[in-house]
Motif scaffolding. Structure first.
Motif, short mmCIF file in Angstrom:
data_model
loop_
_atom_site.label_atom_id
_atom_site.label_comp_id
_atom_site.label_asym_id
_atom_site.label_seq_id
_atom_site.Cartn_x
_atom_site.Cartn_y
_atom_site.Cartn_z
N GLY A 179 9.43 -5.77 -2.24
CA GLY A 179 8.94 -7.15 -2.11
C GLY A 179 9.21 -7.74 -0.74
O GLY A 179 9.21 -8.97 -0.59
N ALA A 180 9.45 -6.90 0.27
CA ALA A 180 9.86 -7.40 1.58
C ALA A 180 8.73 -8.02 2.39
O ALA A 180 8.98 -8.68 3.39
CB ALA A 180 10.50 -6.27 2.38
N ALA A 181 7.49 -7.80 1.98
CA ALA A 181 6.34 -8.39 2.70
C ALA A 181 5.55 -9.26 1.73
O ALA A 181 5.45 -8.95 0.54
CB ALA A 181 5.45 -7.30 3.29
N SER A 182 4.99 -10.34 2.23
CA SER A 182 4.22 -11.24 1.37
C SER A 182 2.88 -10.64 0.97
O SER A 182 2.30 -11.00 -0.05
CB SER A 182 4.00 -12.59 2.07
OG SER A 182 3.32 -12.39 3.31
N ALA A 183 2.37 -9.71 1.76
CA ALA A 183 1.08 -9.06 1.46
C ALA A 183 1.07 -7.68 2.09
O ALA A 183 1.74 -7.43 3.10
CB ALA A 183 -0.08 -9.89 2.01
N GLU A 184 0.33 -6.78 1.47
CA GLU A 184 0.19 -5.44 2.03
C GLU A 184 -0.68 -5.49 3.29
O GLU A 184 -1.75 -6.07 3.29
CB GLU A 184 -0.45 -4.50 1.00
CG GLU A 184 0.40 -4.28 -0.24
CD GLU A 184 1.68 -3.51 0.06
OE1 GLU A 184 1.74 -2.83 1.10
OE2 GLU A 184 2.62 -3.60 -0.75
N GLY A 185 -0.20 -4.87 4.33
CA GLY A 185 -0.94 -4.88 5.58
C GLY A 185 -2.16 -3.98 5.53
O GLY A 185 -2.24 -3.05 4.71
N PRO A 186 -3.11 -4.18 6.43
CA PRO A 186 -4.35 -3.40 6.40
C PRO A 186 -4.26 -2.07 7.15
O PRO A 186 -5.20 -1.29 7.12
CB PRO A 186 -5.34 -4.32 7.11
CG PRO A 186 -4.49 -5.10 8.07
CD PRO A 186 -3.16 -5.28 7.40
#
Length: 354
Positions: free
Chosen positions: A150-157
């Motif tokens: 859960g360390a990022a608010s959204a999955e990167g592209p």
């Protein structure tokens, strides 16, 4: 001497069973699935640290009557190990790793289960990004068991394929770049983790790379030439491995055995010993705990970094928010002493820093 009475004759073999019976024990699965794993890996060496989790996964599938799926999983794992070994297998064990592209490398290794390595890795990455350092936070754990899920608010592209089974996805944690594994495999063993050069993004310059090694320290230290253990290899500039423990006697005993397993690689000049010991959940050593430390851990005790207990972090784990202030306050002086942070100025509010 009386002859042993003969029992009834054995029944003639019938047609093969369509549904294999569940194994009575793990031992019944160990040899056939280990053989299948090695066969799929071809000429590449398979460490027991990789056999164990594959057999554990196969046991659950066989118990559920899914033997064919278990065999397929073992074969896929063996093929994956072969592909990883082809990426960056060193020709000579003593060849040092070139770490120059990563900046300062801080591998974080758990000395015992649940020691808090992921929380410490996130705290160091947060402290560095708040000081405008260009930081890469690597999550080398099996995605199903990651402490940084859960360390990022959204999955990167940004997705960087490593093989047809494993890829690295880059996301943002604030201003820090977060790299994590993606794979359809049911389990990723330590040797299936891509070697360090595969994680290097096209970012220039990187000041610091913080690595949450993620896997069980006992398995990881079995072979620092491949996979997750590769972050413990010596090289230039020299990494600073950090060993994380809990303030308990069992945790220190676990950590001593982890270091004992790494010892032969250290003596051969392949791996580095821990540069720093971190203790999570305490402000000082409780009475009677340090007596459990062995000869390998003992030199690290006096200079241990103590990370105080925080209920927010303990209950919620690492989220996309900054770690709590009192944790940042502990890691900042350490990073400053290592020359990785500028002089500590006056503190700013969390809102302003965010």
């Amino acid at each position: 001497m009386m002859e042993r009475p003969q029992g009834p004759p054995a029944p003639a073999p019938g047609p093969a069973e369509t549904t294999p019976r569940p194994a009575a024990s793990i031992d019944e699965l160990l040899h056939p699935f280990a053989a299948l794993l090695r066969e799929s890996a071809g000429e590449h060496q398979v460490d027991y640290a990789d056999v164990e989790p594959v057999v554990d996964t196969a046991a659950g599938l066989v118990a559920a009557g899914r033997a064919a799926e278990a065999r397929h999983a073992a074969a896929e794992a063996g093929a994956g190990l072969a592909r990883m070994a082809e990426l960056d297998l060193p020709n000579v064990a003593s060849r040092p790793q070139d770490w120059s592209g990563f900046g300062a490398v801080l591998p974080v290794l758990a000395g015992s289960p649940g020691a808090g390595a992921s929380a410490l890795a996130a705290a160091m990455a947060d402290a560095l990004q708040l000081a405008a350092r260009c930081v890469l936070l690597i999550d080398a754990a099996d995605p199903a068991r990651s402490g940084l899920a859960g360390a990022a608010s959204a999955e990167g592209p940004w997705l960087s394929p490593v093989s047809d089974q494993v890829a690295i996805r880059y996301s943002w944690r604030g201003h820090a770049l977060l790299a994590r594994l993606e794979s359809p495999l049911p389990v990723i063993t330590p040797s299936q983790v891509p070697p360090p050069p595969q994680w290097l993004p096209e970012v220039d310059p990187l000041h610091v790379t913080v690595v949450d090694i993620g896997h069980d320290g006992w398995r990881t230290t079995a072979n620092p030439l491949l996979g997750a253990g590769g972050w413990l290899r010596r090289g230039t500039p020299a990494p600073r491995p950090i060993l994380v423990v809990r303030p308990t006697r069992p945790s220190l005993r676990h950590a001593e055995q982890v270091l004992a397993r790494l010892d032969p690689w250290i003596s051969r000049g392949v791996a580095l010993p821990p540069f720093q010991l971190a203790v999570t959940g305490a402000k000082r050593w409780p009475g009677g705990v340090t007596g459990a430390a062995g000869r390998r851990l003992d030199p690290l005790l006096d200079d241990a970094l103590f990370i105080p207990h925080d209920s927010e972090l303990e209950i919620g784990g690492v989220t996309d928010e900054l770690v709590p202030d009192k944790v940042l306050a502990v890691v900042c002086p350490l990073l400053a002493d290592w020359g990785l942070l500028p002089e500590l100025g006056r503190s700013r509010s969390r809102k302003a820093r965010r």
